[in-house]
Design an enzyme around this catalytic site. Structure first.
Site, mmCIF file in Angstrom:
data_model
loop_
_atom_site.group_PDB
_atom_site.id
_atom_site.type_symbol
_atom_site.label_atom_id
_atom_site.label_comp_id
_atom_site.label_asym_id
_atom_site.label_seq_id
_atom_site.Cartn_x
_atom_site.Cartn_y
_atom_site.Cartn_z
ATOM 1 N N ARG A 56 6.807 -21.178 47.916
ATOM 2 C CA ARG A 56 7.383 -21.413 46.571
ATOM 3 C C ARG A 56 8.298 -20.277 46.087
ATOM 4 N NH1 ARG A 56 2.227 -23.417 45.655
ATOM 5 N NH2 ARG A 56 2.219 -25.669 45.839
ATOM 6 N N LYS A 103 23.368 -19.630 44.436
ATOM 7 C CA LYS A 103 23.367 -21.010 44.927
ATOM 8 C C LYS A 103 22.934 -20.996 46.395
ATOM 9 C CE LYS A 103 27.132 -23.181 42.408
ATOM 10 N NZ LYS A 103 28.372 -23.940 42.662
ATOM 11 N N GLU A 114 40.361 -17.330 48.836
ATOM 12 C CA GLU A 114 39.413 -17.314 47.701
ATOM 13 C C GLU A 114 39.723 -16.115 46.786
ATOM 14 O OE1 GLU A 114 36.978 -19.356 46.622
ATOM 15 O OE2 GLU A 114 36.489 -20.639 48.337
ATOM 16 N N LYS A 129 33.479 -12.566 39.884
ATOM 17 C CA LYS A 129 32.427 -13.565 40.111
ATOM 18 C C LYS A 129 31.158 -13.160 39.358
ATOM 19 C CE LYS A 129 30.229 -16.965 42.569
ATOM 20 N NZ LYS A 129 30.045 -17.822 43.712
ATOM 21 N N GLU A 141 26.280 -24.697 36.332
ATOM 22 C CA GLU A 141 27.649 -25.201 36.366
ATOM 23 C C GLU A 141 28.144 -25.551 34.959
ATOM 24 O OE1 GLU A 141 30.422 -25.253 39.270
ATOM 25 O OE2 GLU A 141 28.314 -25.247 39.765
ATOM 26 N N ARG A 196 31.705 -21.320 34.473
ATOM 27 C CA ARG A 196 31.569 -21.301 35.930
ATOM 28 C C ARG A 196 32.484 -22.332 36.591
ATOM 29 N NH1 ARG A 196 26.223 -19.738 39.563
ATOM 30 N NH2 ARG A 196 27.296 -19.941 41.526
ATOM 31 N N ASN A 235 35.942 -23.405 40.375
ATOM 32 C CA ASN A 235 36.267 -24.569 41.204
ATOM 33 C C ASN A 235 37.764 -24.816 41.316
ATOM 34 O OD1 ASN A 235 33.614 -25.171 41.814
ATOM 35 N ND2 ASN A 235 33.354 -26.374 39.952
ATOM 36 N N HIS A 244 39.169 -26.436 44.323
ATOM 37 C CA HIS A 244 38.046 -26.982 45.085
ATOM 38 C C HIS A 244 37.917 -28.496 44.967
ATOM 39 C CE1 HIS A 244 37.116 -22.825 45.625
ATOM 40 N NE2 HIS A 244 36.002 -23.084 46.282
ATOM 41 N N HIS A 295 37.636 -29.950 48.460
ATOM 42 C CA HIS A 295 36.466 -30.677 48.969
ATOM 43 C C HIS A 295 36.864 -32.042 49.495
ATOM 44 C CE1 HIS A 295 33.610 -28.074 46.321
ATOM 45 N NE2 HIS A 295 33.738 -27.580 47.533
ATOM 46 N N HIS A 325 36.802 -23.602 54.989
ATOM 47 C CA HIS A 325 36.699 -23.864 53.552
ATOM 48 C C HIS A 325 37.871 -23.234 52.772
ATOM 49 C CE1 HIS A 325 34.982 -24.341 49.596
ATOM 50 N NE2 HIS A 325 35.072 -23.031 49.417
HETATM 51 N N1 LIG Z 1 26.537 -20.363 47.692
HETATM 52 C C1 LIG Z 1 27.774 -20.356 47.272
HETATM 53 O O1 LIG Z 1 28.060 -20.099 46.096
HETATM 54 C C2 LIG Z 1 28.867 -20.640 48.242
HETATM 55 C C3 LIG Z 1 30.193 -20.367 47.908
HETATM 56 C C4 LIG Z 1 31.190 -20.595 48.842
HETATM 57 C C5 LIG Z 1 30.861 -21.083 50.099
HETATM 58 N N2 LIG Z 1 29.563 -21.347 50.408
HETATM 59 C C6 LIG Z 1 29.196 -21.845 51.749
HETATM 60 O O2 LIG Z 1 29.584 -20.886 52.710
HETATM 61 C C7 LIG Z 1 29.780 -21.547 53.963
HETATM 62 C C8 LIG Z 1 31.003 -20.981 54.631
HETATM 63 O O3 LIG Z 1 30.822 -19.602 54.826
HETATM 64 P P1 LIG Z 1 31.740 -18.749 55.805
HETATM 65 O O4 LIG Z 1 33.138 -19.086 55.614
HETATM 66 O O5 LIG Z 1 31.308 -17.345 55.652
HETATM 67 O O6 LIG Z 1 31.374 -19.356 57.248
HETATM 68 P P2 LIG Z 1 30.282 -18.993 58.351
HETATM 69 O O7 LIG Z 1 29.025 -18.538 57.758
HETATM 70 O O8 LIG Z 1 30.229 -20.143 59.284
HETATM 71 O O9 LIG Z 1 30.960 -17.780 59.130
HETATM 72 C C9 LIG Z 1 32.193 -17.985 59.753
HETATM 73 C C10 LIG Z 1 32.195 -17.500 61.214
HETATM 74 O O10 LIG Z 1 32.313 -16.081 61.247
HETATM 75 C C11 LIG Z 1 31.335 -15.516 62.123
HETATM 76 N N3 LIG Z 1 31.039 -14.178 61.581
HETATM 77 C C12 LIG Z 1 30.365 -13.881 60.448
HETATM 78 N N4 LIG Z 1 30.412 -12.562 60.200
HETATM 79 C C13 LIG Z 1 31.118 -12.002 61.215
HETATM 80 C C14 LIG Z 1 31.516 -10.673 61.491
HETATM 81 N N5 LIG Z 1 31.257 -9.665 60.666
HETATM 82 N N6 LIG Z 1 32.223 -10.459 62.612
HETATM 83 C C15 LIG Z 1 32.550 -11.492 63.447
HETATM 84 N N7 LIG Z 1 32.217 -12.774 63.218
HETATM 85 C C16 LIG Z 1 31.519 -13.023 62.096
HETATM 86 C C17 LIG Z 1 30.213 -16.519 62.075
HETATM 87 O O11 LIG Z 1 29.391 -16.422 63.211
HETATM 88 C C18 LIG Z 1 30.946 -17.842 62.006
HETATM 89 O O12 LIG Z 1 31.336 -18.250 63.291
HETATM 90 C C19 LIG Z 1 29.880 -23.018 53.655
HETATM 91 O O13 LIG Z 1 28.740 -23.670 54.147
HETATM 92 C C20 LIG Z 1 29.937 -23.084 52.138
HETATM 93 O O14 LIG Z 1 29.318 -24.232 51.626
HETATM 94 C C21 LIG Z 1 28.580 -21.127 49.516
HETATM 95 ZN ZN LIG Z 2 35.051 -21.816 47.672
#
Ligand SMILES: NC(=O)c1ccc[n+]([C@@H]2O[C@H](COP(=O)([O-])OP(=O)(O)OC[C@H]3O[C@@H](n4cnc5c(N)ncnc54)[C@H](O)[C@@H]3O)[C@@H](O)[C@H]2O)c1
Ligand SMILES: [Zn+2]
Length: 357
Positions: free
Chosen positions: A117, A139, A181, A223, A233, A237, A241, A244, A248, A261
């Site tokens: 939990r 999130k 971003e 942020k 949201e 906040r 978006n 986005h 999306h 993304h």
């Molecule tokens: N929680 C939130 O508020 C929020 C906001 C934006 C995005 N997201 C989520 O984030 C995800 C995308 O994240 P992302 O773009 O970081 O992708 P990801 O986590 O897939 O990482 C991208 C790639 O980079 C590699 N990598 C990571 N760190 C590295 C490093 N230091 N050196 C070499 N390679 C490295 C990973 O192995 C992967 O192949 C999505 O699922 C999205 O929904 C969440």
């Molecule tokens: Zn984003």
């Protein structure tokens, strides 16, 4: 050392931006925490695992891997890790360290949210996108076959450690995706960041430490401010978006396989900027300045074979759609956006057409 404080109804925590802070990860573990579970992917671990291992030094910990990749961001691997944690002696005092990109951030954060939990999670983001966006705000969640991030929870971390030095191994395409971003942060709320990105493009693209540290710190501060003012949201906040809504739709239209993304968001920002101008919210000159800066950090991967009418139809299915009304975040000027819900559908279709042209 920029140390920002996130204030939320669930509690407050620091987001620290500092080159080299990874080496002091152990100092940021909760004082009375029990067993430490580091959650990462094999890919991240290959690049940066030794550094985190050194940083944890004498702290006993278990290492758990997630599969990585958006298609594996599902409930099952989270359940498997939870089972694993129990077998390894995890209990209500356990602590999760989420070490990876946004996917690890969301999945390990969700694991921490539901394990017994809820146990603390320390976020240590390793992609530019995760550092400026995903790791802050609490999130967490996973995808369903029916859509992205449809199961999840708000679970604030105990701290976020942002070390720009871990980005040195990040592939160029991932770095660029994160930059979009950051551009978003400039357009929605930080005119000085927008100007810096325009004037220091070379330094930013060469990843010069001073430039990288500055743009990360600016984006994180923004942020943190927005999330602190409005944890869920709500209206403020919503400005995050920007780009986005269309982004999306584009990700969904291409089954999350063609664009990163940040790249989809870059196309989405183009559409929002065109719409802002067409709907009369922003001057043509400022819109052009924004479009030029996005182009300067491009090229964004091309959109061949994608139809604007299909994208427009998808907008209605966006998770952020409230009671059938699509909300658009539109530019007013550089550093200011507004949220509107009564845009004429024909204008939306026209803006998408212009953005894709
Ligand atoms: N929680 C939130 O508020 C929020 C906001 C934006 C995005 N997201 C989520 O984030 C995800 C995308 O994240 P992302 O773009 O970081 O992708 P990801 O986590 O897939 O990482 C991208 C790639 O980079 C590699 N990598 C990571 N760190 C590295 C490093 N230091 N050196 C070499 N390679 C490295 C990973 O192995 C992967 O192949 C999505 O699922 C999205 O929904 C969440
Ligand atoms: Zn984003």
């Amino acid at each position: 050392m920029p140390n920002y404080r996130v204030e939320t109804p669930q509690g407050s925590y620091p987001a620290v931006v500092e080159r080299g802070i990874l080496a002091r990860t152990a100092d940021w573990l909760p004082a009375k925490g029990g067993k430490v579970f580091v959650v990462s992917t094999e890919d991240v671990w290959r690049h940066k695992g030794a550094e985190l291992q050194r940083a944890l030094g004498g702290v006993a910990h278990e290492l758990l891997f997630l599969p990585g990749g958006e298609e594996h961001k599902r409930l099952q691997p989270v359940e498997e890790l939870a089972e694993h944690m129990v077998r390894l002696g995890g209990d209500r005092t356990s602590v999760v360290v989420a070490f990876g990109g946004g996917i690890v951030n969301d999945m390990a954060g969700f694991l921490a949210a539901i394990f017994m939990r809820g146990v603390p999670v320390l976020q240590v983001p390793t992609t530019l996108l995760a550092q400026v966006d995903a790791s802050i705000g609490g999130k967490t969640g996973v995808n369903l076959t029916t859509g992205k991030n449809l199961v999840g929870s708000f679970h604030q971390p105990c701290a976020v450690l942002i070390d720009p030095a871990v980005l040195d191994s990040l592939p160029d395409r991932e770095y660029h995706a994160g930059l979009y971003e950051i551009l978003k942060a400039g357009i929605i709320r930080i005119p000085a960041l927008f100007t810096f990105l325009a004037e220091s493009r070379e330094e930013v693209l060469r990843r010069e430490p001073e430039a990288v540290d500055r743009i990360i710190a600016d984006s994180v501060r923004m942020k943190v401010e927005v999330v602190s003012a409005d944890e869920r949201e709500g209206d403020l906040r919503r400005i995050l978006n920007f780009g986005h809504t269309f982004g999306h739709a584009l990700e969904a239209e291409t089954c999350y396989t063609r664009f990163l993304h940040g790249e989809a968001v870059a196309w989405g920002m183009r559409a929002a900027i065109h719409l802002g101008e067409m709907a009369g919210y922003c001057s043509a000159e400022e819109c052009l300045e924004m479009l030029d800066l996005i182009a300067a950090y491009g090229p964004i991967p091309p959109l061949d074979g994608i139809y604007s009418d299909k994208l427009a139809a998808r907008l209605v299915h966006d998770k952020k759609t409230v009671q059938g009304k699509v909300h658009f975040v539109l530019p007013v000027r550089i550093g200011e956006v507004t949220v509107v819900s009564d845009v004429d559908p024909a204008t939306v279709r026209e803006a998408i057409r212009c953005a894709l042209a």
